[in-house]
Motif scaffolding. Structure first.
Motif, PDB file in Angstrom:
ATOM      1  N   MET A  82      -4.369   6.303  11.607  1.00 18.97           N
ATOM      2  CA  MET A  82      -4.152   5.510  12.829  1.00 18.97           C
ATOM      3  C   MET A  82      -5.299   4.548  13.053  1.00 18.97           C
ATOM      4  SD  MET A  82      -1.382   6.785  13.633  1.00 18.97           S
ATOM      5  CE  MET A  82      -0.432   8.260  13.541  1.00 18.97           C
ATOM      6  N   GLU A  83      -6.495   5.072  12.838  1.00 21.23           N
ATOM      7  CA  GLU A  83      -7.672   4.266  13.107  1.00 21.23           C
ATOM      8  C   GLU A  83      -7.712   3.026  12.231  1.00 21.23           C
ATOM      9  OE1 GLU A  83     -12.451   4.967  13.487  1.00 21.23           O
ATOM     10  OE2 GLU A  83     -11.198   6.556  12.636  1.00 21.23           O
ATOM     11  N   THR A  84      -7.354   3.203  10.958  1.00 22.34           N
ATOM     12  CA  THR A  84      -7.437   2.050  10.063  1.00 22.34           C
ATOM     13  C   THR A  84      -6.254   1.110  10.207  1.00 22.34           C
ATOM     14  OG1 THR A  84      -6.248   3.099   8.241  1.00 22.34           O
ATOM     15  CG2 THR A  84      -8.594   3.443   8.307  1.00 22.34           C
ATOM     16  N   LEU A  85      -5.109   1.637  10.573  1.00 22.21           N
ATOM     17  CA  LEU A  85      -3.903   0.811  10.475  1.00 22.21           C
ATOM     18  C   LEU A  85      -3.300   0.349  11.791  1.00 22.21           C
ATOM     19  CD1 LEU A  85      -2.065   2.619   7.569  1.00 22.21           C
ATOM     20  CD2 LEU A  85      -3.070   0.350   7.523  1.00 22.21           C
ATOM     21  N   VAL A  86      -3.648   1.005  12.898  1.00 19.59           N
ATOM     22  CA  VAL A  86      -2.990   0.625  14.158  1.00 19.59           C
ATOM     23  C   VAL A  86      -4.023   0.194  15.194  1.00 19.59           C
ATOM     24  CG1 VAL A  86      -1.261   1.310  15.864  1.00 19.59           C
ATOM     25  CG2 VAL A  86      -1.252   2.354  13.616  1.00 19.59           C
ATOM     26  N   PRO A  87      -4.531  -1.025  15.051  1.00 21.96           N
ATOM     27  CA  PRO A  87      -5.551  -1.475  16.002  1.00 21.96           C
ATOM     28  C   PRO A  87      -4.969  -1.880  17.356  1.00 21.96           C
ATOM     29  CG  PRO A  87      -5.075  -3.192  14.411  1.00 21.96           C
ATOM     30  CD  PRO A  87      -4.259  -2.014  14.008  1.00 21.96           C
ATOM     31  N   HIS A  88      -3.678  -2.100  17.405  1.00 20.47           N
ATOM     32  CA  HIS A  88      -3.066  -2.620  18.633  1.00 20.47           C
ATOM     33  C   HIS A  88      -1.715  -1.937  18.839  1.00 20.47           C
ATOM     34  CE1 HIS A  88      -1.162  -5.354  21.423  1.00 20.47           C
ATOM     35  NE2 HIS A  88      -2.300  -5.979  21.600  1.00 20.47           N
ATOM     36  N   PRO A  89      -1.421  -1.448  20.056  1.00 18.16           N
ATOM     37  CA  PRO A  89      -0.203  -0.665  20.266  1.00 18.16           C
ATOM     38  C   PRO A  89       1.098  -1.447  20.110  1.00 18.16           C
ATOM     39  CG  PRO A  89      -1.341  -1.050  22.348  1.00 18.16           C
ATOM     40  CD  PRO A  89      -2.240  -1.533  21.286  1.00 18.16           C
ATOM     41  N   GLU A  90       1.014  -2.772  20.061  1.00 16.08           N
ATOM     42  CA  GLU A  90       2.238  -3.531  19.869  1.00 16.08           C
ATOM     43  C   GLU A  90       2.701  -3.497  18.409  1.00 16.08           C
ATOM     44  OE1 GLU A  90       3.955  -4.743  22.200  1.00 16.08           O
ATOM     45  OE2 GLU A  90       5.357  -6.060  21.176  1.00 16.08           O
ATOM     46  N   PHE A  91       1.781  -3.106  17.520  1.00 11.48           N
ATOM     47  CA  PHE A  91       2.073  -3.160  16.086  1.00 11.48           C
ATOM     48  C   PHE A  91       2.006  -1.758  15.496  1.00 11.48           C
ATOM     49  CE2 PHE A  91       2.011  -7.710  15.732  1.00 11.48           C
ATOM     50  CZ  PHE A  91       1.228  -8.112  16.806  1.00 11.48           C
ATOM     51  N   LYS A  92       3.176  -1.115  15.412  1.00 11.22           N
ATOM     52  CA  LYS A  92       3.181   0.269  14.939  1.00 11.22           C
ATOM     53  C   LYS A  92       4.021   0.499  13.693  1.00 11.22           C
ATOM     54  CE  LYS A  92       2.451   2.449  19.411  1.00 11.22           C
ATOM     55  NZ  LYS A  92       3.030   3.204  20.518  1.00 11.22           N
ATOM     56  N   MET A  93       4.594  -0.555  13.129  1.00  8.63           N
ATOM     57  CA  MET A  93       5.521  -0.346  12.015  1.00  8.63           C
ATOM     58  C   MET A  93       4.771  -0.341  10.691  1.00  8.63           C
ATOM     59  SD  MET A  93       8.528  -0.557  13.736  1.00  8.63           S
ATOM     60  CE  MET A  93       9.620  -0.667  12.384  1.00  8.63           C
ATOM     61  N   LEU A  94       4.772   0.773   9.995  1.00  6.18           N
ATOM     62  CA  LEU A  94       4.046   0.905   8.740  1.00  6.18           C
ATOM     63  C   LEU A  94       5.007   1.028   7.565  1.00  6.18           C
ATOM     64  CD1 LEU A  94       1.400   3.577   9.832  1.00  6.18           C
ATOM     65  CD2 LEU A  94       1.234   1.089   9.973  1.00  6.18           C
ATOM     66  N   GLY A  95       4.732   0.242   6.518  1.00  7.14           N
ATOM     67  CA  GLY A  95       5.525   0.340   5.300  1.00  7.14           C
ATOM     68  C   GLY A  95       4.705   1.019   4.219  1.00  7.14           C
ATOM     69  N   LEU A  96       5.399   1.549   3.218  1.00  6.68           N
ATOM     70  CA  LEU A  96       4.714   2.318   2.180  1.00  6.68           C
ATOM     71  C   LEU A  96       5.160   1.846   0.805  1.00  6.68           C
ATOM     72  CD1 LEU A  96       3.150   4.782   1.115  1.00  6.68           C
ATOM     73  CD2 LEU A  96       4.932   6.229   1.987  1.00  6.68           C
ATOM     74  N   ARG A  97       4.188   1.581  -0.084  1.00  8.62           N
ATOM     75  CA  ARG A  97       4.511   1.250  -1.466  1.00  8.62           C
ATOM     76  C   ARG A  97       3.676   2.147  -2.357  1.00  8.62           C
ATOM     77  NH1 ARG A  97       7.697  -1.015   1.050  1.00  8.62           N
ATOM     78  NH2 ARG A  97       8.150  -3.237   1.235  1.00  8.62           N
ATOM     79  N   ASN A  98       4.208   2.442  -3.536  1.00  3.59           N
ATOM     80  CA  ASN A  98       3.495   3.367  -4.414  1.00  3.59           C
ATOM     81  C   ASN A  98       3.778   2.987  -5.867  1.00  3.59           C
ATOM     82  OD1 ASN A  98       4.108   5.927  -6.173  1.00  3.59           O
ATOM     83  ND2 ASN A  98       2.504   6.525  -4.748  1.00  3.59           N
ATOM     84  N   LEU A  99       2.731   2.985  -6.686  1.00  2.00           N
ATOM     85  CA  LEU A  99       2.984   2.788  -8.103  1.00  2.00           C
ATOM     86  C   LEU A  99       1.942   3.517  -8.933  1.00  2.00           C
ATOM     87  CD1 LEU A  99       0.923   0.075  -9.230  1.00  2.00           C
ATOM     88  CD2 LEU A  99       2.421  -0.894  -7.610  1.00  2.00           C
ATOM     89  N   PRO A 100       2.239   3.853 -10.205  1.00  2.00           N
ATOM     90  CA  PRO A 100       3.517   3.595 -10.854  1.00  2.00           C
ATOM     91  C   PRO A 100       4.563   4.649 -10.486  1.00  2.00           C
ATOM     92  CG  PRO A 100       1.993   4.616 -12.393  1.00  2.00           C
ATOM     93  CD  PRO A 100       1.261   4.492 -11.091  1.00  2.00           C
ATOM     94  N   GLN A 101       5.806   4.318 -10.784  1.00  2.00           N
ATOM     95  CA  GLN A 101       6.882   5.244 -10.487  1.00  2.00           C
ATOM     96  C   GLN A 101       7.789   5.267 -11.709  1.00  2.00           C
ATOM     97  OE1 GLN A 101       7.697   5.693  -6.491  1.00  2.00           O
ATOM     98  NE2 GLN A 101       8.169   7.662  -7.402  1.00  2.00           N
ATOM     99  N   MET A 102       7.941   6.424 -12.319  1.00  2.00           N
ATOM    100  CA  MET A 102       8.787   6.474 -13.514  1.00  2.00           C
ATOM    101  C   MET A 102       9.273   7.890 -13.759  1.00  2.00           C
ATOM    102  SD  MET A 102       5.846   6.282 -16.388  1.00  2.00           S
ATOM    103  CE  MET A 102       5.662   4.599 -15.935  1.00  2.00           C
ATOM    104  N   PRO A 103      10.282   8.054 -14.624  1.00  2.00           N
ATOM    105  CA  PRO A 103      10.745   9.408 -14.908  1.00  2.00           C
ATOM    106  C   PRO A 103       9.616  10.219 -15.522  1.00  2.00           C
ATOM    107  CG  PRO A 103      12.205   7.792 -15.904  1.00  2.00           C
ATOM    108  CD  PRO A 103      11.035   7.045 -15.373  1.00  2.00           C
ATOM    109  N   GLU A 104       9.588  11.499 -15.234  1.00  2.00           N
ATOM    110  CA  GLU A 104       8.483  12.352 -15.660  1.00  2.00           C
ATOM    111  C   GLU A 104       8.290  12.343 -17.173  1.00  2.00           C
ATOM    112  OE1 GLU A 104       8.064  15.968 -13.313  1.00  2.00           O
ATOM    113  OE2 GLU A 104       7.633  16.966 -15.216  1.00  2.00           O
ATOM    114  N   ASN A 105       9.397  12.297 -17.912  1.00  2.00           N
ATOM    115  CA  ASN A 105       9.247  12.370 -19.375  1.00  2.00           C
ATOM    116  C   ASN A 105       8.682  11.094 -19.984  1.00  2.00           C
ATOM    117  OD1 ASN A 105      11.572  11.099 -18.658  1.00  2.00           O
ATOM    118  ND2 ASN A 105      12.891  12.121 -20.140  1.00  2.00           N
ATOM    119  N   PHE A 106       8.558  10.021 -19.166  1.00  2.00           N
ATOM    120  CA  PHE A 106       7.940   8.810 -19.693  1.00  2.00           C
ATOM    121  C   PHE A 106       6.421   8.875 -19.572  1.00  2.00           C
ATOM    122  CE2 PHE A 106      11.987   7.465 -20.089  1.00  2.00           C
ATOM    123  CZ  PHE A 106      12.317   6.131 -19.825  1.00  2.00           C
TER     124      PHE A 106
END
Lengths: 466, 450
Positions: free
Chosen positions: B260-284
């Motif tokens: 919260m401390e790092t990402l929500v400095p202002h109460p008007e802005f609360k929408m957080l998106g998430l991205r992650n990489l890499p993403q692949m089948p386990e056997n790869f």
């Protein structure tokens, strides 16, 4: 009435068959408890329900009502006799003479208290009563008249419980001359007191039965059909092989009800309860008539069904010959559509098919992505997967318009009116109000249809002062 | 500090189960790629955060399961217990029989008040089991009736009962072409109410995860289980232990607070998106190698081009030219402006990764300096068998277009008054709808002029 009880009989038989296929250990579970009570008959069936443990004796949560005894007696002497308690029955001897007024006014009045008492008793046996199903025909006297009386009674006594009605509409060549009167008088009640109506036409059921016969007898396919998988078959149920003429058609309706409730009874990755059907498919209170279609009609004995066949199942659900009324939803306007899938089907199959079929369907402007979906892991007996599609679509309009035409043909000549008017409580205004109610409904569908070809203009959004 | 996870409705319970499974699997995996001491430290931190181990043989998840129908909860409890590696507390769940009927009003106005006491008792009990309560993580979908309606009510109750605790709502954005016909109404009502009581909303979109399953994970017949497992992996990459500052010797003990401390400095802005990489089948995994510069470059471009996954990124999108007089007119189209970003690096050589490209002022809106707007957490301990992995949690315009789309569709439907009678039946009136629309148009406006 006769239709309601005959369909009901098939329903209970197939329900037992379905649960027997899933419930191997004979334990009375949540799924069974949705439709059946578990009692110990040694205490005369009056003992308290047994909520857990082994199945002793299953009793259907049902009320069987008929104003003549033949049909109900036959059920009670048949293989399903133990599923019903004598206290769940209301019968008389003389019948309703195919007269809505006799069913609604005379018998309604006479049996009101008895019906309320038995309903209360049945409700008390339920932990959580969610919904009533009414099964009847529109064209006769008991199912139509007394049936709709019971409907309004349910609204008075149990206002919070959903009322689903499966109504069999008479065809044009129906042998009951007064069926249009009975149907229109009953329609007014359905308009006002039902939460959801699933209209069914005998013609459509008949066509489906014929289609299956032709397919089996043509020998074209080369593979054998699994007998239990036929949507028309009673195979594997308690009933003896000798099937009566309406049995095949009634099995279709029974399967409809089983598929409708499957996601509420069995587990799945996207469940759907009955109250969700009403919530999603009824955008305005009076527009609660849903066109239904069931696929597949049969399964071949091949075990592995490639995805192409799966997609065929989705296509079929929207084709004219799989609908349970004489209607073509593809060329009319969709207000909403629900897909209830059973068996080994995943969300990607659903998505793929919705994307594929969407362009050929017309949805109303404010519901362009109006799909409600559910995935139940347990398939019906004999199938690896199945689909029930429910559509709130303006294609019901022609059915209602024809009904009104047949009504007017008789009414203009005042044919057979006296049979109704001499019943206490019946006046000419009952008829004029009923047909007005039907006309209003048709007009609502007309107005929606008129929007179909209009260019789409989205309403302006709210402006926020920065 | 411990996090209490609240699983709401079918979706919340199904995902919650996958989350605990993923976390447990990660902790017991042998591919930590770090020292034994590090591994133990990670293990302990994770345990404290997510599990409780009183007298039981297996760790007990710190969770409260809520649903208005019984099937999903009983399945969730059973499957977890069968795993043998963790389980739920048998008493920590609440369910009813009749469901919410996909009706937000039913969940919020009827079930909520009716069952408030019982549900809050469970929350209290679970909170008391924690030595130090770090906050609540609620998982819900916006489309249905229980997760959305009852979820909004429960969040409000949590805020009232625990005014000093952090509340992070994990929200599942439904598929664009419906799962539920009234999903847009339910979404609008949920988001507007959560904005008042929640600290932040972390969003996963079903359409996006579905694409990841299809294109990156090569899954042919994608099931909800597949979707939920990807979501659980992404959540794990954020909430598994990490060091929040350079030179820290202990794993952060306050993950929600730090977030919260790092990402929500202002109460008007609360929408957080998430991205992650890499993403692949386990056997790869065994056949793939990655370089940090490559991963960081992709992640940054995903941020500024608003790409949902690491394939199909639009490399043409560039940040606005620095030194131009008016930022708003020179801003290129499709450029995703950020308010604040957090990058979490896990695995080999994380200490040497150069994150300067994320501190570029042109990525951010003008009213926060990049020092304040950007943070990085790291750990040498690899996550879920990925030798190197990076997650990005972003408070940016990521969710602007989906939000605008949902509000637009809901407004369109509302103009015709379709389905409104189903809500008024349970006490949500047209004015309530209008209030919700107004609140969300405000959020859209704020994010648009970022």
């Amino acid at each position: 009435g006769q239709c309601g009880n005959q369909v009901g009989c098939r329903f209970w038989d197939l329900a037992l068959r379905e649960h027997a296929a899933v419930n191997k250990k004979g334990i009375y579970d949540e799924a069974l408890s949705s439709f059946f009570r578990n009692v110990d008959t040694r205490s005369g069936g009056d003992g308290a329900d047994i909520y857990k443990g082994k199945i002793r004796s299953l009793k259907a949560r049902a009320l069987l009502i008929d104003m003549e005894e033949g049909v109900v007696n036959e059920i009670l002497q048949g293989p399903l006799r133990d599923v019903f308690d004598s206290k769940q029955l209301i019968t008389d001897v003389s019948g309703s003479g195919n007269n809505w007024a006799v069913g609604h006014k005379v018998y309604g009045c006479q049996y009101r208290e008895s019906i309320v008492e038995k309903l209360r008793k049945a409700a008390e046996h339920c932990d959580c009563l969610q919904c009533f199903f009414i099964i009847h025909s529109m064209g006769g006297g008991t199912g139509s008249g007394l049936g709709t009386f019971v409907l309004s009674l349910l609204e008075d006594e149990f206002p919070e419980v959903y009322r689903f009605v499966t109504s069999v509409y008479p065809s044009g060549e129906d042998d009951v001359i007064t069926s249009p009167y009975n149907s229109v008088l009953a329609m007014k009640e359905l308009n006002e007191h039902a939460d959801c109506v699933l209209p069914i036409e005998n013609e459509s059921l008949f066509d489906i039965v014929n289609k299956i016969h032709q397919m089996i007898n043509s020998g074209k396919l080369g593979s054998t059909v699994k007998p239990k998988s036929l949507v028309t078959s009673s195979a594997g149920g308690a009933k003896a092989v000798q099937e009566k003429p309406f049995d095949a058609m009634n099995n279709i309706i029974a399967n409809l009800l089983l598929n409708l409730t499957s996601s509420a009874r069995f587990e799945g990755s996207l469940n759907m309860d009955l109250n969700e059907i009403s919530m999603n498919l009824v955008p305005f209170p009076r527009l609660h008539y849903l066109v239904s279609s069931l696929t597949p009609l049969y399964t071949l004995a091949d075990v592995n069904i490639p995805p192409r066949r799966l997609d065929q199942m989705f296509s079929d659900a929207f084709s004219r010959d799989h609908q349970l009324i004489q209607a073509d939803p593809k060329h009319s306007l969709y207000l909403a559509c629900a897909l209830l899938v059973r068996g080994n089907v995943q969300v990607s199959d659903l998505r793929r098919n919705i994307e594929r079929l969407k362009p050929s369907l017309h949805f109303i402007s404010w519901n362009q992505e109006g799909w409600k979906t559910s995935l139940c892991s347990v398939p019906p007996v004999g199938h690896s997967h199945s689909l029930l599609a429910l559509a709130n679509n303006t294609c019901v309009k022609p059915t209602f318009m024809e009904l009104r035409d047949r009504f007017m043909k008789l009414y203009k000549k005042k044919a057979h009116l006296h049979h109704y008017l001499h019943i206490e409580g019946m006046e000419q205004s009952c008829f004029s109000e009923a047909v007005a109610s039907l006309s209003d409904l048709i007009e609502e569908y007309n107005e929606l249809d008129a929007t179909k070809d209009e260019p789409r203009t989205d309403p302006p959004r709210l402006k926020i002062a920065v | 500090m411990s996090i209490v996870t609240v699983q709401l409705g079918q979706c919340g319970n199904q995902i919650g189960h996958e989350l605990f499974s993923a976390v447990c699997r990660d902790v017991h995996g042998t591919h930590g790629l770090c020292s034994k001491k590090e591994n133990e430290s990670y293990h302990d931190a994770c345990k404290e955060r997510f599990f409780c181990q009183e007298e039981s043989e297996v760790p007990v998840a710190r969770a409260v399961l809520v649903d208005m129908e019984p099937k999903v909860i009983s399945q969730t409890l059973a499957v977890a217990a069968r795993s043998g590696s963790w389980k739920y507390d048998d008493r920590s769940h609440f369910c009813q029989k009749q469901g919410s009927g996909n009706n937000w009003a039913n969940g919020y106005s009827v079930h909520g008040p009716r069952h408030k006491e019982a549900i809050m008792n469970l929350m209290q009990k679970e909170a008391e089991k924690c030595d130090r309560l770090g906050g609540f993580f609620t998982i819900m979908s916006m489309a249905g009736g229980t997760g959305s309606g009852l979820g909004a009510f429960v969040t409000q109750c949590l805020r009232d009962a625990f005014p000093n605790s952090f509340i992070l709502n994990h929200i599942i954005w439904p598929y664009g072409t419906g799962e539920v016909i009234v999903q847009n109404y339910n979404s609008v009502l949920t988001l507007s109410h959560l904005y008042q009581s929640s600290d932040a909303l972390l969003v996963h979109e079903n359409d996006v995860i579905h694409k990841i399953c299809a294109q990156l994970m090569n899954i042919k017949q994608i099931s909800f289980r597949d979707v939920n497992q990807v979501i659980a992996h992404q959540l794990g990459s954020v909430f598994q232990p990490a060091y929040t500052a350079e030179g820290d010797s202990d794993y952060s003990r306050n993950p929600l607070g730090d977030l919260m401390e790092t990402l929500v400095p202002h109460p008007e802005f609360k929408m957080l998106g998430l991205r992650n990489l890499p993403q692949m089948p386990e056997n790869f995994l065994a056949y793939s190698t990655f370089s940090w510069p490559g991963l960081i470059k992709h992640l940054r471009q995903m941020l500024i081009a608003n790409a949902k996954m690491e394939e199909g990124i639009d490399w043409q999108v560039r940040p606005p030219h620095p030194g131009s007089s008016s930022r708003s007119t020179s801003k290129p189209l499709h450029f995703n402006t950020s308010l604040a970003n957090l990058v979490i690096l896990r695995g080999k050589d994380t200490h040497s990764v150069d994150l300067g490209s994320f501190r570029d002022p042109s990525l951010y809106t003008s009213w926060l300096s990049p020092q304040d707007a950007f943070n990085a957490w790291r750990t040498p301990r690899a996550f879920n068998k990925y030798e190197k992995s990076a997650a990005l949690v972003s408070n940016s315009q990521f969710l602007l277009q989906p939000l605008d789309s949902v509000v637009g569709k809901a407004w369109n439907m509302f103009a015709s008054k379709a389905y409104v009678h189903q809500y008024t039946k349970f006490g949500i009136e047209e004015e309530d709808f209008l209030d919700s629309f107004t609140a969300l148009e405000q959020v859209i406006s704020s994010y648009t002029i970022l």
